[in-house]
Design a protein around this motif. Structure first.
Motif, PDB file in Angstrom:
ATOM      1  N   THR A  63       2.004   9.151  -5.436  1.00 33.44           N
ATOM      2  CA  THR A  63       1.288  10.429  -5.445  1.00 33.44           C
ATOM      3  C   THR A  63       1.960  11.520  -4.621  1.00 33.44           C
ATOM      4  N   VAL A  64       3.039  11.213  -3.916  1.00 33.38           N
ATOM      5  CA  VAL A  64       3.667  12.206  -3.049  1.00 33.38           C
ATOM      6  C   VAL A  64       4.526  13.169  -3.860  1.00 33.38           C
ATOM      7  N   MET A  84      10.845   9.543  -3.143  1.00 40.20           N
ATOM      8  CA  MET A  84       9.816   8.613  -2.683  1.00 40.20           C
ATOM      9  C   MET A  84       9.034   8.044  -3.868  1.00 40.20           C
ATOM     10  N   ARG A  85       8.720   8.899  -4.842  1.00 39.44           N
ATOM     11  CA  ARG A  85       8.014   8.420  -6.041  1.00 39.44           C
ATOM     12  C   ARG A  85       8.846   7.395  -6.799  1.00 39.44           C
ATOM     13  N   GLU A  86      10.148   7.651  -6.899  1.00 42.78           N
ATOM     14  CA  GLU A  86      11.031   6.713  -7.584  1.00 42.78           C
ATOM     15  C   GLU A  86      11.122   5.385  -6.838  1.00 42.78           C
ATOM     16  N   ARG A  87      11.214   5.434  -5.513  1.00 42.91           N
ATOM     17  CA  ARG A  87      11.244   4.197  -4.722  1.00 42.91           C
ATOM     18  C   ARG A  87       9.937   3.434  -4.871  1.00 42.91           C
ATOM     19  N   ALA A  88       8.828   4.154  -4.842  1.00 45.68           N
ATOM     20  CA  ALA A  88       7.520   3.514  -4.970  1.00 45.68           C
ATOM     21  C   ALA A  88       7.373   2.867  -6.348  1.00 45.68           C
ATOM     22  N   ALA A  89       7.794   3.567  -7.389  1.00 46.46           N
ATOM     23  CA  ALA A  89       7.712   3.014  -8.738  1.00 46.46           C
ATOM     24  C   ALA A  89       8.601   1.782  -8.873  1.00 46.46           C
ATOM     25  N   ASP A  90       9.778   1.810  -8.257  1.00 48.62           N
ATOM     26  CA  ASP A  90      10.681   0.669  -8.297  1.00 48.62           C
ATOM     27  C   ASP A  90      10.064  -0.547  -7.606  1.00 48.62           C
ATOM     28  N   ILE A  91       9.434  -0.334  -6.451  1.00 52.11           N
ATOM     29  CA  ILE A  91       8.798  -1.438  -5.731  1.00 52.11           C
ATOM     30  C   ILE A  91       7.618  -1.984  -6.520  1.00 52.11           C
ATOM     31  N   LEU A  92       6.819  -1.117  -7.119  1.00 52.53           N
ATOM     32  CA  LEU A  92       5.697  -1.593  -7.929  1.00 52.53           C
ATOM     33  C   LEU A  92       6.179  -2.400  -9.133  1.00 52.53           C
ATOM     34  N   ALA A 119       0.824  -1.213   0.000  1.00 51.21           N
ATOM     35  CA  ALA A 119       0.000   0.000   0.000  1.00 51.21           C
ATOM     36  C   ALA A 119       0.855   1.259   0.000  1.00 51.21           C
ATOM     37  N   TRP A 120       1.961   1.246   0.734  1.00 55.06           N
ATOM     38  CA  TRP A 120       2.789   2.458   0.793  1.00 55.06           C
ATOM     39  C   TRP A 120       3.342   2.793  -0.593  1.00 55.06           C
ATOM     40  N   ALA A 121       3.612   1.766  -1.408  1.00 56.82           N
ATOM     41  CA  ALA A 121       4.157   2.014  -2.740  1.00 56.82           C
ATOM     42  C   ALA A 121       3.085   2.620  -3.653  1.00 56.82           C
TER      43      ALA A 121
END
Length: 62
Positions: free
Chosen positions: A25-26, A31-39, A18-20
């Motif tokens: 959207t942040v 943080m967006r790059e980390r989230a995109a990498d995890i997704l 969920a955090w990813a």
């Protein structure tokens, strides 16, 4: 290469951390790059899993 269905991809995204999903959207670029990498990692990981056979599908003799 096998084509992935829209419903399978949606299932993968909905079951990603969920955090990813929220992280995309942040305002913080890192943080967006980390989230995109995890997704992306989650999608690739789930695509590598062998497909679960559908119990309603009749086997065809070969």
């Amino acid at each position: 290469m096998e084509r992935i269905s829209r419903t399978h991809l949606a299932d993968i995204l909905l079951n990603a951390p969920a955090w990813a999903r929220v992280g995309l959207t942040v305002r913080d670029d890192r943080m967006r790059e980390r989230a995109a990498d995890i997704l992306a990692a989650t999608i690739l990981e789930r695509l590598e899993e062998p497909p679960v056979p559908d119990a309603n599908q009749l086997p065809l003799p070969i």
